[in-house]
Design a protein around this motif. Structure first.
Motif, PDB file in Angstrom:
ATOM      1  N   HIS A   1      -1.647   3.937 -18.266  1.00 40.04           N
ATOM      2  CA  HIS A   1      -0.853   5.047 -18.793  1.00 40.04           C
ATOM      3  C   HIS A   1       0.642   4.841 -18.561  1.00 40.04           C
ATOM      4  CE1 HIS A   1      -4.214   7.447 -20.154  1.00 40.04           C
ATOM      5  NE2 HIS A   1      -4.848   7.051 -19.053  1.00 40.04           N
ATOM      6  N   ARG A   2       1.002   4.277 -17.418  1.00 36.06           N
ATOM      7  CA  ARG A   2       2.418   3.998 -17.132  1.00 36.06           C
ATOM      8  C   ARG A   2       2.965   3.023 -18.150  1.00 36.06           C
ATOM      9  NH1 ARG A   2       3.827   4.253 -11.737  1.00 36.06           N
ATOM     10  NH2 ARG A   2       2.860   6.264 -11.980  1.00 36.06           N
ATOM     11  N   ILE A   3       2.201   1.979 -18.450  1.00 36.30           N
ATOM     12  CA  ILE A   3       2.654   0.986 -19.420  1.00 36.30           C
ATOM     13  C   ILE A   3       2.674   1.578 -20.823  1.00 36.30           C
ATOM     14  CG2 ILE A   3       2.030  -1.191 -20.540  1.00 36.30           C
ATOM     15  CD1 ILE A   3       1.169  -2.182 -17.727  1.00 36.30           C
ATOM     16  N   ALA A   4       1.668   2.362 -21.168  1.00 32.49           N
ATOM     17  CA  ALA A   4       1.655   2.994 -22.493  1.00 32.49           C
ATOM     18  C   ALA A   4       2.843   3.941 -22.651  1.00 32.49           C
ATOM     19  CB  ALA A   4       0.344   3.736 -22.714  1.00 32.49           C
ATOM     20  N   ASP A   5       3.218   4.607 -21.565  1.00 35.35           N
ATOM     21  CA  ASP A   5       4.376   5.509 -21.612  1.00 35.35           C
ATOM     22  C   ASP A   5       5.688   4.735 -21.708  1.00 35.35           C
ATOM     23  OD1 ASP A   5       2.679   7.681 -21.440  1.00 35.35           O
ATOM     24  OD2 ASP A   5       3.046   8.046 -19.305  1.00 35.35           O
ATOM     25  N   ASP A   6       5.698   3.482 -21.244  1.00 25.46           N
ATOM     26  CA  ASP A   6       6.878   2.631 -21.326  1.00 25.46           C
ATOM     27  C   ASP A   6       6.575   1.477 -22.275  1.00 25.46           C
ATOM     28  OD1 ASP A   6       9.298   1.373 -20.992  1.00 25.46           O
ATOM     29  OD2 ASP A   6       8.902   0.678 -18.953  1.00 25.46           O
ATOM     30  N   ARG A   7       6.137   1.827 -23.476  1.00 24.47           N
ATOM     31  CA  ARG A   7       5.722   0.840 -24.479  1.00 24.47           C
ATOM     32  C   ARG A   7       6.796  -0.219 -24.709  1.00 24.47           C
ATOM     33  NH1 ARG A   7       5.647   0.354 -30.252  1.00 24.47           N
ATOM     34  NH2 ARG A   7       3.665  -0.532 -30.938  1.00 24.47           N
ATOM     35  N   THR A   8       8.063   0.200 -24.732  1.00 24.03           N
ATOM     36  CA  THR A   8       9.135  -0.759 -24.993  1.00 24.03           C
ATOM     37  C   THR A   8       9.181  -1.852 -23.918  1.00 24.03           C
ATOM     38  OG1 THR A   8      10.766   0.636 -23.880  1.00 24.03           O
ATOM     39  CG2 THR A   8      10.589   0.861 -26.271  1.00 24.03           C
ATOM     40  N   GLY A   9       8.913  -1.490 -22.679  1.00 20.65           N
ATOM     41  CA  GLY A   9       8.919  -2.490 -21.617  1.00 20.65           C
ATOM     42  C   GLY A   9       7.884  -3.573 -21.858  1.00 20.65           C
TER      43      GLY A   9
ATOM     44  N   HIS B   1       8.517  -5.242 -14.643  1.00 22.63           N
ATOM     45  CA  HIS B   1       7.419  -4.817 -13.767  1.00 22.63           C
ATOM     46  C   HIS B   1       7.841  -3.716 -12.811  1.00 22.63           C
ATOM     47  CE1 HIS B   1       5.525  -8.442 -15.327  1.00 22.63           C
ATOM     48  NE2 HIS B   1       4.425  -7.768 -15.142  1.00 22.63           N
ATOM     49  N   VAL B   2       9.112  -3.665 -12.478  1.00 27.65           N
ATOM     50  CA  VAL B   2       9.608  -2.589 -11.613  1.00 27.65           C
ATOM     51  C   VAL B   2       9.447  -1.241 -12.322  1.00 27.65           C
ATOM     52  CG1 VAL B   2      11.701  -1.649 -10.529  1.00 27.65           C
ATOM     53  CG2 VAL B   2      11.224  -4.103 -10.413  1.00 27.65           C
ATOM     54  N   ARG B   3       9.668  -1.239 -13.624  1.00 28.40           N
ATOM     55  CA  ARG B   3       9.607   0.010 -14.386  1.00 28.40           C
ATOM     56  C   ARG B   3       8.204   0.614 -14.438  1.00 28.40           C
ATOM     57  NH1 ARG B   3      13.439  -0.524 -19.692  1.00 28.40           N
ATOM     58  NH2 ARG B   3      11.591   0.435 -20.604  1.00 28.40           N
ATOM     59  N   VAL B   4       7.176  -0.214 -14.374  1.00 31.26           N
ATOM     60  CA  VAL B   4       5.816   0.298 -14.546  1.00 31.26           C
ATOM     61  C   VAL B   4       4.963   0.214 -13.285  1.00 31.26           C
ATOM     62  CG1 VAL B   4       5.793  -0.175 -17.025  1.00 31.26           C
ATOM     63  CG2 VAL B   4       4.929  -1.904 -15.439  1.00 31.26           C
ATOM     64  N   ALA B   5       5.551  -0.181 -12.192  1.00 30.77           N
ATOM     65  CA  ALA B   5       4.785  -0.373 -10.956  1.00 30.77           C
ATOM     66  C   ALA B   5       4.089   0.909 -10.505  1.00 30.77           C
ATOM     67  CB  ALA B   5       5.702  -0.878  -9.847  1.00 30.77           C
ATOM     68  N   VAL B   6       2.875   0.755 -10.018  1.00 34.78           N
ATOM     69  CA  VAL B   6       2.099   1.856  -9.448  1.00 34.78           C
ATOM     70  C   VAL B   6       2.175   1.718  -7.935  1.00 34.78           C
ATOM     71  CG1 VAL B   6      -0.197   2.883  -9.230  1.00 34.78           C
ATOM     72  CG2 VAL B   6       0.563   1.974 -11.440  1.00 34.78           C
ATOM     73  N   ASP B   7       2.563   2.771  -7.270  1.00 37.67           N
ATOM     74  CA  ASP B   7       2.684   2.767  -5.815  1.00 37.67           C
ATOM     75  C   ASP B   7       1.340   3.150  -5.201  1.00 37.67           C
ATOM     76  OD1 ASP B   7       3.381   4.529  -3.196  1.00 37.67           O
ATOM     77  OD2 ASP B   7       4.844   2.911  -3.475  1.00 37.67           O
ATOM     78  N   ALA B   8       0.983   2.507  -4.100  1.00 39.86           N
ATOM     79  CA  ALA B   8      -0.288   2.795  -3.425  1.00 39.86           C
ATOM     80  C   ALA B   8      -0.403   4.268  -3.042  1.00 39.86           C
ATOM     81  CB  ALA B   8      -0.438   1.917  -2.189  1.00 39.86           C
ATOM     82  N   GLY B   9       0.712   4.925  -2.776  1.00 40.30           N
ATOM     83  CA  GLY B   9       0.702   6.341  -2.409  1.00 40.30           C
ATOM     84  C   GLY B   9       0.289   7.267  -3.536  1.00 40.30           C
ATOM     85  N   GLU B  10       0.207   6.752  -4.762  1.00 40.16           N
ATOM     86  CA  GLU B  10      -0.191   7.576  -5.901  1.00 40.16           C
ATOM     87  C   GLU B  10      -1.708   7.779  -5.966  1.00 40.16           C
ATOM     88  OE1 GLU B  10       2.035   6.918  -9.705  1.00 40.16           O
ATOM     89  OE2 GLU B  10       2.833   5.192  -8.583  1.00 40.16           O
TER      90      GLU B  10
END
Length: 187
Positions: free
Chosen positions: A90-98, A62-71
């Motif tokens: 999109h973050r998760i799709a970009d990190d499909r392996t995770g 979850h650390v790898r795909v976390a979305v920050d409120a500042g985004e």
């Protein structure tokens, strides 16, 4: 145990890649060493056993795909919520392996009580962080809205990453927008 945090993180990321590619049965210290490009025996110097490595992988995903409120850049609260959810997709799709590794961990957790406890804690904390972030960000909807959106996204992501042909004729960003619109109370 060795305590180089950068190397430990690289080994955990390699373990996540191995889980996604070869499944839980393929996760060995040797496979992690090979994936990380480090000398044989390195992973065993950082993790006491395979269960320890699985636990660290479960905590890291979850650390790898976390979305920050500042985004978030939208000023309208509903549009901001939609933006966050699209960023997550999109973050998760970009990190499909995770995400695929997380699915492997979920299956492995059905057979390993300690992993089940670790993964339950990690996923519960992630859900609670989402609820808290929703409240603190003063986003529209209540706690139940957040839970419903969380599980709608989980299902969408599962389908998209494992059987993308099922949703091939759908615009996923539009679908996320529909999730948000239909989940929010009428005003």
């Amino acid at each position: 145990m060795v305590t180089n945090p950068e190397r430990r993180t690289a080994l955990v990321d390699a373990a996540i890649d191995v889980l996604a590619t070869h499944g839980a049965r393929g996760l060995t210290f040797r496979a992690v060493d090979t994936e990380a490009g480090v000398p044989t025996g390195t992973a065993s110097n950082y993790f006491t056993n395979r269960d320890d490595l699985l636990r660290h992988a479960a905590e890291r995903i979850h650390v790898r795909v976390a979305v920050d409120a500042g985004e978030g850049t939208e000023s309208d609260p509903a549009a901001l919520l939609t933006q966050f959810m699209r960023l997550l997709l999109h973050r998760i799709a970009d990190d499909r392996t995770g995400w695929l590794a997380l699915l492997e961990l979920r299956l492995e957790a059905t057979r390993r009580p300690e992993l089940r406890a670790t993964l339950t804690t990690a996923l519960r904390e992630n859900l609670e962080a989402n609820v808290r972030g929703h409240r603190e960000g003063e986003l529209p909807g209540d706690d139940l809205t957040t839970v419903l959106l969380y599980y709608a996204m989980t299902g969408l992501i599962l389908e998209h990453l494992t059987l993308p042909g099922v949703l091939a004729d759908r615009d996923l960003d539009a679908l996320v927008g529909d999730f948000v619109r239909r989940s929010l109370p009428e005003t």
